[in-house]
Design an enzyme around this catalytic site. Structure first.
Site, mmCIF file in Angstrom:
data_model
loop_
_atom_site.group_PDB
_atom_site.id
_atom_site.type_symbol
_atom_site.label_atom_id
_atom_site.label_comp_id
_atom_site.label_asym_id
_atom_site.label_seq_id
_atom_site.Cartn_x
_atom_site.Cartn_y
_atom_site.Cartn_z
ATOM 1 N N LYS A 68 -17.274 -45.784 -36.128
ATOM 2 C CA LYS A 68 -16.410 -44.720 -36.678
ATOM 3 C C LYS A 68 -15.763 -45.162 -37.998
ATOM 4 C CE LYS A 68 -14.131 -44.374 -32.719
ATOM 5 N NZ LYS A 68 -15.017 -45.089 -31.785
ATOM 6 N N THR A 69 -15.227 -46.380 -38.015
ATOM 7 C CA THR A 69 -14.597 -46.887 -39.236
ATOM 8 C C THR A 69 -15.633 -47.091 -40.339
ATOM 9 O OG1 THR A 69 -12.909 -48.002 -37.904
ATOM 10 C CG2 THR A 69 -13.142 -48.716 -40.187
ATOM 11 N N ASP A 113 -7.057 -44.253 -37.874
ATOM 12 C CA ASP A 113 -7.667 -44.743 -36.642
ATOM 13 C C ASP A 113 -6.703 -44.495 -35.480
ATOM 14 O OD1 ASP A 113 -9.584 -45.870 -35.072
ATOM 15 O OD2 ASP A 113 -9.203 -47.940 -35.680
ATOM 16 N N THR A 162 -11.000 -42.652 -29.582
ATOM 17 C CA THR A 162 -11.844 -42.863 -28.398
ATOM 18 C C THR A 162 -11.502 -41.842 -27.319
ATOM 19 O OG1 THR A 162 -10.231 -44.471 -27.580
ATOM 20 C CG2 THR A 162 -12.091 -45.331 -28.835
ATOM 21 N N ARG A 221 -20.975 -53.279 -32.414
ATOM 22 C CA ARG A 221 -19.935 -54.314 -32.525
ATOM 23 C C ARG A 221 -20.208 -55.454 -31.554
ATOM 24 N NH1 ARG A 221 -14.142 -52.085 -31.630
ATOM 25 N NH2 ARG A 221 -14.523 -51.187 -33.685
#
Length: 329
Positions: A68-69, A113, A162, A221
């Site tokens: 997402k980032t 975020d 999330t 990740r």
């Protein structure tokens, strides 16, 4: 103002070094996976460029670690505009948000975020900012207090969460572009692992990259984290390349099993299987039994286990599936 000349680099040398050393993709063409989202974003960005308009506000949601980032940074790069990054818990008072918004330039991107953790008063400040590009600010206190309306430059808000369900309905409805990120296929993760191993200047075979990908819980990740730790083991063992055997040996040392489950996952599944006879068991009870915050269980542990069909969530609580029981055995 011309979009191509608009972006201002406060420290171009530092940013250039960061781009060369960062493992994050810098453009949509470099971004691997999430093909549906990529194709749609390309259309939205191209349309905004042709119309010389700002992008509509975007909400990115899905489990942690899916990009997402990275996507928010990529959108900023593709639009060639300034990028301002913050998080929901960072705003303690209304003035923090007003100050940030008033300092932005036309077309800038504000990335928040964990946007579901914004306080209600900050959310209410965002509504007029997102729709009318105005902020109401109270000056003074008591009888002499007055409300001043501040005009701000047109900007694009990108929110990441999330837990989309925790966003209030008024805030959620103000995002024109909702994008849900899903878990990655092993084939895409393998490409990410091979690409990042090149960036880290360490050789890896395709079969070992695929083995790591299968155990990465569908999450880039985690795949990159496992790759870095396996490189550490290889360097200590004086290996100049990661092969299948060394990858499996390193994964065993990290206690990552064939399904990609770690110690915490197995502890969670064992708790349901043996302490609560396979379930059903409520989240609060599980949280107390595992001495783990329920948000960690719901956001980090459970999504992948449910996606793999190892655990099921029912109205009465969590239960272990037949597949989950067989995996424990």
């Amino acid at each position: 103002m011309n979009e191509n000349n608009k972006k201002i680099d406060l420290d171009p040398v530092e940013k250039d070094v960061e781009k060369k050393t960062s493992l994050r993709p810098q453009s949509l063409s470099e971004f691997i996976g999430q093909q549906f989202i990529k194709s749609n974003l390309e259309a939205y960005i191209e349309s905004s460029k042709k119309r010389k308009k700002n992008l509509d506000h975007i909400i990115l949601y899905g489990p942690p670690g899916l990009g997402k980032t990275s996507l928010a940074h990529i959108i900023s790069n593709e639009k060639n505009v300034n990028f301002h990054s913050t998080s929901g818990p960072a705003f303690t008072k209304k003035g923090d948000l007003v100050t940030l918004l008033s300092n932005m330039m036309d077309g800038d991107i504000l990335f928040i975020d964990e946007i579901h953790r914004l306080s209600p008063i900050i959310e209410e400040t965002l509504y007029p900012a997102m729709e009318d590009y105005k902020c109401d600010y109270v000056i003074g206190s008591g009888p002499s207090a007055r409300v001043v309306q501040i005009s701000i430059e047109k900007f694009t808000l990108i929110g990441a969460t999330t837990r989309l369900g925790l966003l209030s309905r008024p805030l959620r409805d103000r995002f024109g572009i909702p994008l849900q990120l899903s878990f990655y296929e092993p084939e895409d993760l393998m490409k990410i692992i091979i690409l990042n191993s090149k960036k880290l200047k360490f050789l890896i075979s395709e079969d070992s990259a695929y083995e790591i990908a299968k155990r990465s819980r569908g999450t880039p990740r985690i795949a990159i984290r496992l790759l870095k730790r396996i490189i550490d083991f290889s360097i200590v063992n004086e290996d100049d390349k990661i092969d299948l055997e060394s990858a499996k040996k390193s994964l065993r040392k990290m206690k990552i099993d064939s399904e990609g489950l770690d110690e915490m996952d197995r502890k969670y599944m064992n708790c349901i299987a043996y302490d609560f006879h396979g379930g059903p068991v409520g989240i609060e009870t599980l949280s107390a039994a595992l001495l783990e915050h329920k948000d960690i269980i719901e956001d980090v542990i459970e999504p992948y286990l449910m996606q793999r069909g190892l655990v099921q969530r029912t109205s009465r609580g969590r239960i272990l599936s037949q597949k989950g029981l067989e995996h424990l055995k």
